[in-house]
Design an enzyme around this catalytic site. Structure first.
Site: not given
Length: 258
Positions: A182-184, A186, A222
């Site tokens: 995941h990232c900020e 996704s 996130y």
């Protein structure tokens, strides 16, 4: 024939008529109305024809289309298997364990924040031995708040070294090792890292074997996870990528990621 058809479980009254019909059919000559394949009355070859019913009760003759078969290369076969619509993990050994949802990238498997929490709280502990959460955000984002247990791997070389230099394998062969990226949001960084690891994993294994056949992406990243499950984050905060105090860090890490 009698030995072939006779069965202790069938009464003789049922077997006898069957045997008589078989013997009668064997003694009756069969007349073939089919012409020689590929030959016509004029002596010219023509394609095999099918008789298709018309609306008025008659039949119309349509020529069948004959297609030449073609052998697929090894690369084409791999692509066909990778794009198989069945819900099988990367090495095609079993189905995906976690329930997936639709996401931005159709080639990736997304899970919801609810499923992520189910994994974190041990609801799949009987089936999952190790769950690796890869946070692909930049370090200042990670330090400002992240999912408990997540490892921060913002650069491809970092992820490759952590996951593939010494692959994580289950001690119990009946259990799984899964990886969730995941990232900020996704939207870009997480999906890109997921594809990168799958590509490198393919390259160092004989197809279709993989070190990590079961990869997921956290839908919404996130940004969507934190408001719902702050208790599963540490520290319990959220620092966006475009934070005013970290413009220089953003510029530096964007250059590195290129």
């Amino acid at each position: 024939c009698r030995q072939l058809f006779r069965s202790p479980s069938m009464p003789s009254a049922v077997i006898r008529p069957i045997l008589k019909r078989v013997e009668r059919d064997r003694d009756t000559p069969v007349k073939s109305k089919r012409q020689k394949s590929g030959a016509s009355p004029t002596g010219q070859e023509e394609p095999v024809a099918w008789l298709m019913p018309r609306g008025g009760g008659g039949v119309s003759r349509q020529k069948a289309r004959l297609l030449r078969s073609r052998s697929c290369s090894h690369e084409e076969i791999e692509n066909l298997l990778d794009n198989d619509c069945r819900e099988l993990i990367g090495d095609f050994s079993k189905a995906y364990l976690l329930q997936t949802v639709e996401g931005k990238h159709q080639d990736l498997k997304y899970i919801s924040p609810d499923i992520m929490v189910a994994v974190l709280t041990g609801q799949f502990s009987s089936l999952i031995e190790s769950c690796i959460i890869v946070d692909c955000r930049y370090p200042y984002e990670y330090e400002g708040g992240h999912i408990k247990g997540a490892v921060n791997l913002p650069l491809e070389q970092d992820a490759e070294e952590f996951l593939l230099k010494k692959p994580i394998v289950p001690f119990d062969a009946s259990k799984r090792v899964i990886v969730i990226f995941h990232c900020e949001f996704s939207s870009e960084r997480g999906p890109r890292m997921c594809r990168f690891i799958r590509e490198k994993d393919r390259a160092c294994n004989e197809y279709p074997n993989l070190h990590y056949p079961e990869l997921y992406v956290l839908k919404g990243g996130y940004r969507e996870f934190f408001p719902q499950y702050q208790s599963h984050c540490e520290p319990q905060d959220y620092r966006p990528m475009h934070h005013a105090d970290f413009k220089e860090d953003l510029r530096r890490f964007r250059l590195k990621s290129r």
